[in-house]
Design a protein around this motif. Structure first.
Motif, PDB file in Angstrom:
ATOM      1  N   GLY A 147       0.776  -1.235   0.000  1.00 40.79           N
ATOM      2  CA  GLY A 147       0.000   0.000   0.000  1.00 40.79           C
ATOM      3  C   GLY A 147       0.804   1.279   0.000  1.00 40.79           C
ATOM      4  N   GLY A 148       2.101   1.185   0.196  1.00 40.03           N
ATOM      5  CA  GLY A 148       2.941   2.379   0.240  1.00 40.03           C
ATOM      6  C   GLY A 148       3.311   2.849  -1.156  1.00 40.03           C
ATOM      7  N   LYS A 149       4.199   3.861  -1.203  1.00 42.22           N
ATOM      8  CA  LYS A 149       4.569   4.458  -2.483  1.00 42.22           C
ATOM      9  C   LYS A 149       5.167   3.436  -3.447  1.00 42.22           C
ATOM     10  N   SER A 150       6.210   2.732  -2.989  1.00 41.41           N
ATOM     11  CA  SER A 150       6.834   1.795  -3.921  1.00 41.41           C
ATOM     12  C   SER A 150       5.934   0.582  -4.121  1.00 41.41           C
ATOM     13  N   GLY A 151       5.157   0.231  -3.096  1.00 39.06           N
ATOM     14  CA  GLY A 151       4.226  -0.891  -3.203  1.00 39.06           C
ATOM     15  C   GLY A 151       3.210  -0.690  -4.320  1.00 39.06           C
ATOM     16  N   ILE A 152       2.646   0.506  -4.404  1.00 38.77           N
ATOM     17  CA  ILE A 152       1.634   0.796  -5.425  1.00 38.77           C
ATOM     18  C   ILE A 152       2.217   0.635  -6.831  1.00 38.77           C
ATOM     19  N   LEU A 153       3.431   1.166  -7.018  1.00 41.63           N
ATOM     20  CA  LEU A 153       4.087   1.041  -8.329  1.00 41.63           C
ATOM     21  C   LEU A 153       4.373  -0.425  -8.652  1.00 41.63           C
ATOM     22  N   CYS A 154       4.796  -1.182  -7.619  1.00 41.07           N
ATOM     23  CA  CYS A 154       5.066  -2.613  -7.812  1.00 41.07           C
ATOM     24  C   CYS A 154       3.790  -3.353  -8.198  1.00 41.07           C
ATOM     25  N   CYS A 155       2.694  -3.043  -7.530  1.00 41.40           N
ATOM     26  CA  CYS A 155       1.416  -3.700  -7.816  1.00 41.40           C
ATOM     27  C   CYS A 155       1.018  -3.469  -9.266  1.00 41.40           C
ATOM     28  N   TYR A 156       1.124  -2.229  -9.688  1.00 37.05           N
ATOM     29  CA  TYR A 156       0.741  -1.882 -11.056  1.00 37.05           C
ATOM     30  C   TYR A 156       1.540  -2.729 -12.053  1.00 37.05           C
ATOM     31  N   GLN A 157       2.845  -2.762 -11.859  1.00 41.37           N
ATOM     32  CA  GLN A 157       3.712  -3.496 -12.773  1.00 41.37           C
ATOM     33  C   GLN A 157       3.443  -5.000 -12.704  1.00 41.37           C
ATOM     34  N   ALA A 158       3.211  -5.509 -11.488  1.00 39.24           N
ATOM     35  CA  ALA A 158       2.972  -6.944 -11.314  1.00 39.24           C
ATOM     36  C   ALA A 158       1.672  -7.360 -12.001  1.00 39.24           C
ATOM     37  N   MET A 159       0.622  -6.535 -11.851  1.00 40.34           N
ATOM     38  CA  MET A 159      -0.663  -6.836 -12.499  1.00 40.34           C
ATOM     39  C   MET A 159      -0.485  -6.882 -14.018  1.00 40.34           C
ATOM     40  N   LYS A 160       0.289  -5.936 -14.523  1.00 35.90           N
ATOM     41  CA  LYS A 160       0.521  -5.840 -15.952  1.00 35.90           C
ATOM     42  C   LYS A 160       1.259  -7.084 -16.467  1.00 35.90           C
ATOM     43  N   ASN A 161       2.318  -7.482 -15.732  1.00 41.67           N
ATOM     44  CA  ASN A 161       3.125  -8.619 -16.180  1.00 41.67           C
ATOM     45  C   ASN A 161       2.430  -9.968 -15.973  1.00 41.67           C
ATOM     46  N   ALA A 162       1.733 -10.114 -14.849  1.00 41.56           N
ATOM     47  CA  ALA A 162       1.119 -11.413 -14.533  1.00 41.56           C
ATOM     48  C   ALA A 162      -0.049 -11.707 -15.472  1.00 41.56           C
ATOM     49  N   GLY A 163      -0.690 -10.664 -15.948  1.00 44.53           N
ATOM     50  CA  GLY A 163      -1.749 -10.866 -16.943  1.00 44.53           C
ATOM     51  C   GLY A 163      -3.023 -11.456 -16.370  1.00 44.53           C
ATOM     52  N   PRO A 164      -3.974 -11.770 -17.239  1.00 46.66           N
ATOM     53  CA  PRO A 164      -5.304 -12.172 -16.773  1.00 46.66           C
ATOM     54  C   PRO A 164      -5.322 -13.498 -16.010  1.00 46.66           C
ATOM     55  N   TYR A 165      -4.330 -14.372 -16.230  1.00 43.84           N
ATOM     56  CA  TYR A 165      -4.354 -15.659 -15.538  1.00 43.84           C
ATOM     57  C   TYR A 165      -3.411 -15.681 -14.333  1.00 43.84           C
ATOM     58  N   GLY A 166      -2.752 -14.584 -14.097  1.00 41.90           N
ATOM     59  CA  GLY A 166      -1.891 -14.507 -12.937  1.00 41.90           C
ATOM     60  C   GLY A 166      -2.671 -14.005 -11.740  1.00 41.90           C
ATOM     61  N   ARG A 167      -1.962 -13.846 -10.625  1.00 44.06           N
ATOM     62  CA  ARG A 167      -2.619 -13.394  -9.417  1.00 44.06           C
ATOM     63  C   ARG A 167      -1.675 -12.472  -8.672  1.00 44.06           C
ATOM     64  N   VAL A 168      -2.191 -11.351  -8.209  1.00 39.94           N
ATOM     65  CA  VAL A 168      -1.369 -10.455  -7.408  1.00 39.94           C
ATOM     66  C   VAL A 168      -2.037 -10.293  -6.037  1.00 39.94           C
ATOM     67  N   ILE A 169      -1.334 -10.765  -5.022  1.00 35.30           N
ATOM     68  CA  ILE A 169      -1.867 -10.716  -3.662  1.00 35.30           C
ATOM     69  C   ILE A 169      -1.121  -9.629  -2.897  1.00 35.30           C
ATOM     70  N   VAL A 170      -1.852  -8.738  -2.270  1.00 34.68           N
ATOM     71  CA  VAL A 170      -1.210  -7.700  -1.479  1.00 34.68           C
ATOM     72  C   VAL A 170      -1.424  -7.973   0.004  1.00 34.68           C
ATOM     73  N   VAL A 171      -0.343  -7.901   0.779  1.00 34.34           N
ATOM     74  CA  VAL A 171      -0.471  -7.976   2.232  1.00 34.34           C
ATOM     75  C   VAL A 171      -0.198  -6.577   2.762  1.00 34.34           C
ATOM     76  N   GLU A 172      -1.171  -6.025   3.459  1.00 36.32           N
ATOM     77  CA  GLU A 172      -1.056  -4.642   3.911  1.00 36.32           C
ATOM     78  C   GLU A 172      -1.506  -4.545   5.367  1.00 36.32           C
ATOM     79  N   TYR A 173      -0.805  -3.714   6.124  1.00 37.67           N
ATOM     80  CA  TYR A 173      -1.088  -3.599   7.554  1.00 37.67           C
ATOM     81  C   TYR A 173      -2.282  -2.689   7.815  1.00 37.67           C
ATOM     82  N   ALA A 174      -2.311  -1.539   7.115  1.00 39.94           N
ATOM     83  CA  ALA A 174      -3.349  -0.542   7.384  1.00 39.94           C
ATOM     84  C   ALA A 174      -4.563  -0.740   6.481  1.00 39.94           C
ATOM     85  N   GLU A 175      -5.736  -0.756   7.083  1.00 39.59           N
ATOM     86  CA  GLU A 175      -6.976  -0.948   6.328  1.00 39.59           C
ATOM     87  C   GLU A 175      -7.154   0.143   5.255  1.00 39.59           C
ATOM     88  N   ALA A 176      -6.793   1.388   5.597  1.00 36.21           N
ATOM     89  CA  ALA A 176      -6.965   2.488   4.647  1.00 36.21           C
ATOM     90  C   ALA A 176      -6.144   2.245   3.379  1.00 36.21           C
TER      91      ALA A 176
END
Lengths: 346, 359
Positions: B208-237
């Protein structure tokens, strides 16, 4: 039999919820084993060298006192994790009993001689008697029992070499096995701390993989280990230098590689501040493998960024598939290596 | 051949002294070290043949360093200015002696030595340096503006970029401060781009942090429709933000230091196999085992967190018999600045979010 967790969490007494390694106390009751555990009748403990050195110093070299300290550690924690260094070691023993859930599913049977390759810092252990302490090689013969968890790794002791020789090599089994995975034919390989136990194994394996078109460079510290490594003849070039001085080593490697630098650098040296040397001597898209436990994560991470190097830096994992077999095979293949290991460590 | 010794560096080429690629020619104390660990650098603003001179407009001070300076000075702007000037005049660089950290700078190229190898850099280019201020020779003439609540300070200063130094040219289509905020964590999404393949199951711890958000974006793009991106985040917000921006397929709210809790929750999604790639972005200690356990055998863990303990990672994997690749996060990867700025261009929601939070 009771069902156990793969990672041995069922043996953790306190604090709850952690794994056996960071736990302060684990259950070492061996009267009853869980369905996925292996009970071992222990003959020899190979104490981690940092741990043994600390215990020996605390005991002032007195064997009775060393025994007392060791018994106290196990009585308090249920395992032999040195409270000062945090490290453990390995053990040698005979399989006494295999849990129902594992029986027939693994390549072990009761009566097999094995060495555990997971740390004593997470292995439930009971010492009934300390029989002999061999200070020069950090080994202690005992009567006792230990538990190997389902996720625990082990190696069967081969018939064609003495158990102590096998144990001394298995202690650093991860390093040559990772070298085997990383080094490709034609690679230039730099091994820092090449004259030590794991360094010598890495040099041999690296030369084997790099082949005649590759080049293996060994960096040693002391004059004695430099001479030994030259005599072993595994490396294309061996030199002695202070690995904490990046500029001097960099110049030397530049000269030896005609500015190409190393494709793979393996750091085996157990002293601090050798991260920059490893990074600078490696080519821009090369690989640095840090086996040294003295590696600082931040020095490596910020160091590479600071000099704009795109190297891949890998944390040495003491385990890789087949590592015991690869390492024992080296002692069979190389008569010279076996001789040096027998003289120095067995 | 690079030149290292001071006697040899006195050879003149086109009237300029020859410099070492890594800037060791500027180290005055102790000799033989690199500019980062050095106590003192020569900050004479006369360039060697492979250096570039920068007219500095803004210093973006590392947050740990700025917080320390602010505390010592009781948030007094004048005292903070004096302290910063004192560090630079003592050390020849803005490396906080307590935290050891630096920051980045913004400026305009004033002069380039003939041997500077990157020929695309031109006089007058506006750049951000991507190497730390902890190794950059700097001379501050005047601090124009310092707000104790913002770690960006406006200055009149000059700095030296070594031949090995990284920089990014500031784009015309992204405001300077937004670009700077994104470039600060450029390494992370670029490494994700290298590691994540189509169909991969990826876990991003601290997503959920600054670098995390950028990583998520890139991971979703690379993993594609059959991949999965799981985020573990401490803060609910933060977790909600990831859900809102659809930057993950699954979001877990958990404390990453609680190994078994995270392990069970990830396993509920992936089954026993675990993740192909785990990216650790969380800046708290003791999350190494969590990262190792949720990753499958032969998989890979990338540690971006500076709170990572080398020994905990190394011994931890061995302790549970896991044959996985544990990689030390390298803040630099070829092309990392372009890739990161492109994310800001491609994703309007991320751009808006970054503008709101970091600019």
């Amino acid at each position: 039999m009771k069902k156990g967790s793969k990672y041995g969490i069922h043996r953790v007494i306190e604090p709850k919820g952690v794994l056996p390694q960071p736990a302060n106390k684990i259950d070492n009751n061996m009267d009853e084993i869980y369905d996925n555990e292996i009970l071992i009748d222990v003959q020899t403990l190979n104490i981690d060298s940092a741990s043994f050195t600390q215990i020996e110093e605390q005991a002032g070299g007195n064997h009775a006192k060393i025994a007392e300290i060791m018994l106290d550690i196990v009585a308090k924690q249920g395992k032999h994790r040195n409270p000062v260094t945090g490290s453990g070691g390995m053990l040698l023993g005979t399989v006494e009993k295999i849990g129902d859930a594992l029986k027939g599913k693994i390549d072990l049977k009761e009566g097999d001689r094995i060495a555990t390759l997971v740390s004593l810092s997470l292995t439930p252990l009971r010492i009934d008697k300390i029989k002999e302490i061999r200070s020069d090689i950090d080994q202690v013969d005992i009567d006792g029992k230990a538990i190997l968890f389902e996720s625990g790794i082990y190696a069967k002791i081969p018939d064609d070499m003495p158990a102590t020789l096998a144990l001394s090599a298995l202690d650093v089994a991860g390093a040559p096995a990772q070298t085997a995975k990383l080094v490709k034919p034609g690679d230039i390989v730099l091994i820092i701390g090449a004259g030590g136990k794991s360094g010598m194994l890495c040099c041999y394996e690296a030369k084997k993989r790099a082949g005649v078109t590759g080049k293996v460079i060994g960096l040693c510290h002391s004059e004695r280990s430099t001479k030994r490594l030259i005599e072993l003849g595994f490396c294309d070039y061996v030199f002695a230098a202070d690995a904490t001085q990046p500029v001097a080593v960099l110049e030397k490697i530049e000269e030896l590689t005609n500015g190409h630098m190393a494709d793979v650098t393996i750091n085996n040296v157990n002293i601090t501040d050798t991260e920059m040397t490893s990074i600078l001597c490696t080519k821009n898209d090369g690989v640095v493998y840090f086996f040294s436990m003295a590696t600082s994560f931040t020095k490596a991470a910020l160091g590479a960024e600071g000099v704009g190097s795109d190297v891949t830096m890998i944390v040495g994992n003491g385990y890789t598939k087949g590592h015991a077999e690869i390492t024992l095979q080296l002692l069979r293949e190389s008569e010279k290596l076996r001789k040096v290991f027998t003289e120095l460590y067995a | 051949m690079w030149q290292f010794s001071h006697t040899r560096s006195l050879i003149f080429s086109q009237g300029m002294k020859k410099g070492c690629r890594y800037g060791t020619h500027r180290v005055t104390e102790p000799q033989g070290t690199l500019p980062q660990p050095a106590l003192r650098l020569d900050n004479t603003m006369e360039i060697y043949d492979n250096e570039a001179l920068i007219a500095v407009s803004t210093l973006n001070i590392d947050s740990a360093s700025y917080t320390q300076i602010k505390q010592i000075c009781g948030s007094d702007a004048e005292k903070m200015k004096a302290m910063i000037l004192d560090i630079v005049s003592t050390r020849g660089k803005l490396q906080n002696p307590v935290t050891g950290s630096g920051g980045m700078l913004l400026g305009t190229i004033r002069e380039i030595g003939p041997e500077f190898h990157n020929k695309s850099l031109k006089k007058g280019d506006k750049i951000a340096t991507l190497v730390s201020l902890s190794l950059t020779p700097l001379k501050i003439y005047k601090i124009n503006h310092l707000d104790p609540n913002s770690d960006q300070i406006d200055v009149e200063a000059e700095a030296i970029l070594f031949d090995s130094g990284l920089f990014a040219r500031l784009p015309d289509d992204i405001p300077e401060k937004l670009a700077l905020a994104a470039l600060d964590v450029a390494g992370a999404p670029a490494q994700v781009d290298r590691l994540v393949k189509e169909g991969d199951v990826v876990c991003i711890i601290g997503g959920g942090g600054k670098s995390g958000i950028l990583c998520c974006y890139q991971a979703m793009k690379n993993a594609g429709p059959y991949g999965r991106v799981i985020v573990v985040e401490y803060a609910e917000a933060n977790a909600q933000r990831i859900r809102d921006l659809r930057l993950a397929t699954d979001v877990i709210v958990a404390d990453a230091t609680n190994v078994m809790d995270v392990y069970n929750k990830v396993k509920a999604i992936t089954g026993e196999r675990g993740c192909d790639v785990t990216i650790n972005n969380v800046n708290v200690p003791s999350t190494e085992m969590t990262s190792i356990l949720i990753t499958k055998g032969q998989g890979c863990v990338y540690f971006f967190s500076m709170a990572t303990s080398f020994t905990k990672a190394a011994l931890g994997a061995e302790g549970v018999g896991k044959d996985i690749n544990l990689i030390v996060g390298n803040g630099y990867a070829k092309g990392h600045a372009d890739l990161t700025l492109n994310i800001i261009r491609e994703s309007k929601p991320i751009r808006e979010l970054f503008e709101k939070i970091y600019v």
